[in-house]
Motif scaffolding. Sequence first.
Motif, mmCIF file in Angstrom:
data_model
loop_
_atom_site.group_PDB
_atom_site.id
_atom_site.type_symbol
_atom_site.label_atom_id
_atom_site.label_comp_id
_atom_site.label_asym_id
_atom_site.label_seq_id
_atom_site.Cartn_x
_atom_site.Cartn_y
_atom_site.Cartn_z
ATOM 1 N N HIS A 45 0.864 -1.181 0.000
ATOM 2 C CA HIS A 45 0.000 0.000 0.000
ATOM 3 C C HIS A 45 0.899 1.229 0.000
ATOM 4 O O HIS A 45 1.905 1.265 0.714
ATOM 5 C CB HIS A 45 -0.906 0.021 1.244
ATOM 6 C CG HIS A 45 -2.087 -0.863 1.120
ATOM 7 N ND1 HIS A 45 -3.249 -0.462 0.508
ATOM 8 C CD2 HIS A 45 -2.281 -2.140 1.503
ATOM 9 C CE1 HIS A 45 -4.117 -1.452 0.541
ATOM 10 N NE2 HIS A 45 -3.547 -2.495 1.129
ATOM 11 N N ASN A 46 0.537 2.227 -0.773
ATOM 12 C CA ASN A 46 1.318 3.461 -0.834
ATOM 13 C C ASN A 46 0.963 4.336 0.364
ATOM 14 O O ASN A 46 0.322 5.371 0.246
ATOM 15 C CB ASN A 46 1.063 4.205 -2.141
ATOM 16 C CG ASN A 46 1.981 5.408 -2.306
ATOM 17 O OD1 ASN A 46 2.897 5.613 -1.518
ATOM 18 N ND2 ASN A 46 1.719 6.200 -3.322
ATOM 19 N N GLU A 47 1.397 3.884 1.537
ATOM 20 C CA GLU A 47 1.138 4.623 2.772
ATOM 21 C C GLU A 47 2.240 4.333 3.781
ATOM 22 O O GLU A 47 2.490 3.179 4.130
ATOM 23 C CB GLU A 47 -0.206 4.224 3.364
ATOM 24 C CG GLU A 47 -0.569 5.008 4.589
ATOM 25 C CD GLU A 47 -1.952 4.665 5.119
ATOM 26 O OE1 GLU A 47 -2.196 4.958 6.286
ATOM 27 O OE2 GLU A 47 -2.766 4.088 4.380
ATOM 28 N N CYS A 48 2.898 5.377 4.245
ATOM 29 C CA CYS A 48 3.951 5.228 5.240
ATOM 30 C C CYS A 48 3.323 4.958 6.601
ATOM 31 O O CYS A 48 2.419 5.693 7.016
ATOM 32 C CB CYS A 48 4.804 6.490 5.299
ATOM 33 S SG CYS A 48 6.172 6.370 6.472
ATOM 34 N N PRO A 49 3.766 3.933 7.323
ATOM 35 C CA PRO A 49 3.188 3.653 8.635
ATOM 36 C C PRO A 49 3.517 4.711 9.680
ATOM 37 O O PRO A 49 2.879 4.777 10.716
ATOM 38 C CB PRO A 49 3.793 2.290 9.017
ATOM 39 C CG PRO A 49 5.012 2.162 8.187
ATOM 40 C CD PRO A 49 4.765 2.941 6.930
ATOM 41 N N ALA A 76 11.932 7.555 6.409
ATOM 42 C CA ALA A 76 11.880 6.162 6.848
ATOM 43 C C ALA A 76 12.272 5.266 5.680
ATOM 44 O O ALA A 76 11.930 5.544 4.538
ATOM 45 C CB ALA A 76 10.483 5.807 7.344
ATOM 46 N N THR A 77 12.998 4.190 5.963
ATOM 47 C CA THR A 77 13.416 3.280 4.898
ATOM 48 C C THR A 77 12.835 1.891 5.135
ATOM 49 O O THR A 77 12.679 1.446 6.273
ATOM 50 C CB THR A 77 14.952 3.180 4.802
ATOM 51 O OG1 THR A 77 15.484 2.769 6.053
ATOM 52 C CG2 THR A 77 15.559 4.505 4.388
ATOM 53 N N PHE A 78 12.524 1.225 4.020
ATOM 54 C CA PHE A 78 11.875 -0.077 4.041
ATOM 55 C C PHE A 78 12.566 -1.003 3.054
ATOM 56 O O PHE A 78 12.997 -0.585 1.985
ATOM 57 C CB PHE A 78 10.394 0.074 3.647
ATOM 58 C CG PHE A 78 9.654 1.057 4.505
ATOM 59 C CD1 PHE A 78 9.073 0.654 5.696
ATOM 60 C CD2 PHE A 78 9.567 2.389 4.137
ATOM 61 C CE1 PHE A 78 8.406 1.559 6.505
ATOM 62 C CE2 PHE A 78 8.911 3.309 4.930
ATOM 63 C CZ PHE A 78 8.321 2.892 6.121
ATOM 64 N N ALA A 79 12.643 -2.288 3.400
ATOM 65 C CA ALA A 79 13.230 -3.298 2.522
ATOM 66 C C ALA A 79 12.290 -3.558 1.355
ATOM 67 O O ALA A 79 11.100 -3.806 1.562
ATOM 68 C CB ALA A 79 13.484 -4.589 3.287
ATOM 69 N N VAL A 80 12.812 -3.505 0.145
ATOM 70 C CA VAL A 80 11.995 -3.742 -1.047
ATOM 71 C C VAL A 80 11.341 -5.116 -0.998
ATOM 72 O O VAL A 80 10.165 -5.271 -1.308
ATOM 73 C CB VAL A 80 12.834 -3.569 -2.334
ATOM 74 C CG1 VAL A 80 12.123 -4.152 -3.547
ATOM 75 C CG2 VAL A 80 13.171 -2.100 -2.561
ATOM 76 N N GLU A 81 12.092 -6.143 -0.602
ATOM 77 C CA GLU A 81 11.589 -7.512 -0.690
ATOM 78 C C GLU A 81 10.656 -7.927 0.435
ATOM 79 O O GLU A 81 9.952 -8.914 0.313
ATOM 80 C CB GLU A 81 12.757 -8.482 -0.808
ATOM 81 C CG GLU A 81 13.504 -8.295 -2.118
ATOM 82 C CD GLU A 81 14.571 -9.328 -2.349
ATOM 83 O OE1 GLU A 81 14.572 -10.368 -1.663
ATOM 84 O OE2 GLU A 81 15.418 -9.097 -3.228
ATOM 85 N N GLY A 87 14.839 1.673 9.061
ATOM 86 C CA GLY A 87 15.365 2.820 9.788
ATOM 87 C C GLY A 87 14.471 4.025 9.637
ATOM 88 O O GLY A 87 13.567 4.055 8.812
ATOM 89 N N GLY A 88 14.745 5.021 10.468
ATOM 90 C CA GLY A 88 13.963 6.244 10.416
ATOM 91 C C GLY A 88 12.700 6.141 11.247
ATOM 92 O O GLY A 88 12.522 5.195 12.017
ATOM 93 N N PRO A 89 11.809 7.105 11.090
ATOM 94 C CA PRO A 89 10.613 7.167 11.936
ATOM 95 C C PRO A 89 9.510 6.208 11.489
ATOM 96 O O PRO A 89 8.542 6.599 10.849
ATOM 97 C CB PRO A 89 10.181 8.624 11.803
ATOM 98 C CG PRO A 89 10.631 9.007 10.422
ATOM 99 C CD PRO A 89 11.913 8.251 10.197
ATOM 100 N N CYS A 90 9.678 4.927 11.792
ATOM 101 C CA CYS A 90 8.613 3.965 11.504
ATOM 102 C C CYS A 90 8.640 2.890 12.579
ATOM 103 O O CYS A 90 9.703 2.457 12.997
ATOM 104 C CB CYS A 90 8.756 3.347 10.113
ATOM 105 S SG CYS A 90 10.363 2.635 9.744
ATOM 106 N N ARG A 91 7.482 2.503 13.036
ATOM 107 C CA ARG A 91 7.392 1.469 14.071
ATOM 108 C C ARG A 91 7.059 0.103 13.481
ATOM 109 O O ARG A 91 7.212 -0.914 14.126
ATOM 110 C CB ARG A 91 6.312 1.846 15.083
ATOM 111 C CG ARG A 91 6.681 3.056 15.882
ATOM 112 C CD ARG A 91 5.655 3.300 16.974
ATOM 113 N NE ARG A 91 5.959 4.552 17.621
ATOM 114 C CZ ARG A 91 5.180 5.618 17.579
ATOM 115 N NH1 ARG A 91 4.034 5.577 16.933
ATOM 116 N NH2 ARG A 91 5.528 6.720 18.183
#
Length: 109
Positions: A45-49, A76-81, A87-91
């Motif tokens: 989903h195109n939504e940052c948590p 915030a960074t997320f693993a593609v796979e 990292g960054g501001p994400c829980r």
Amino acid sequence: MNHSQPLCRLADIPDGDAIAVQVASATGGFELIVLRRGERAFAYHNECPHAGRNLDYAPGRFLVRDGRLTCAAHGATFAVESGACLGGPCRSGLVALRVDVVDGAVWLP
């Protein structure tokens, strides 16, 4: 497999990058990020948590580098796979949807 309509062609996504795809639904639809790594595709989903905002810096344009997707608003960074928060501001990680690549097309099962 029972597929109705492809989200896109795998060739529509530059390898190592992402595109936005609108998905129709009875409740008005939603937008997915579809990312490509070689012959595989991943969808979220195109939504940052972190703040609930879209991750793109411009409509359908995403910051993808070295297997990481970065939220344009807060970094915030997320693993593609996996969609996992790296990292960054994400829980939590991104909300994933399974996709299949069949005959060069990306489908929701």
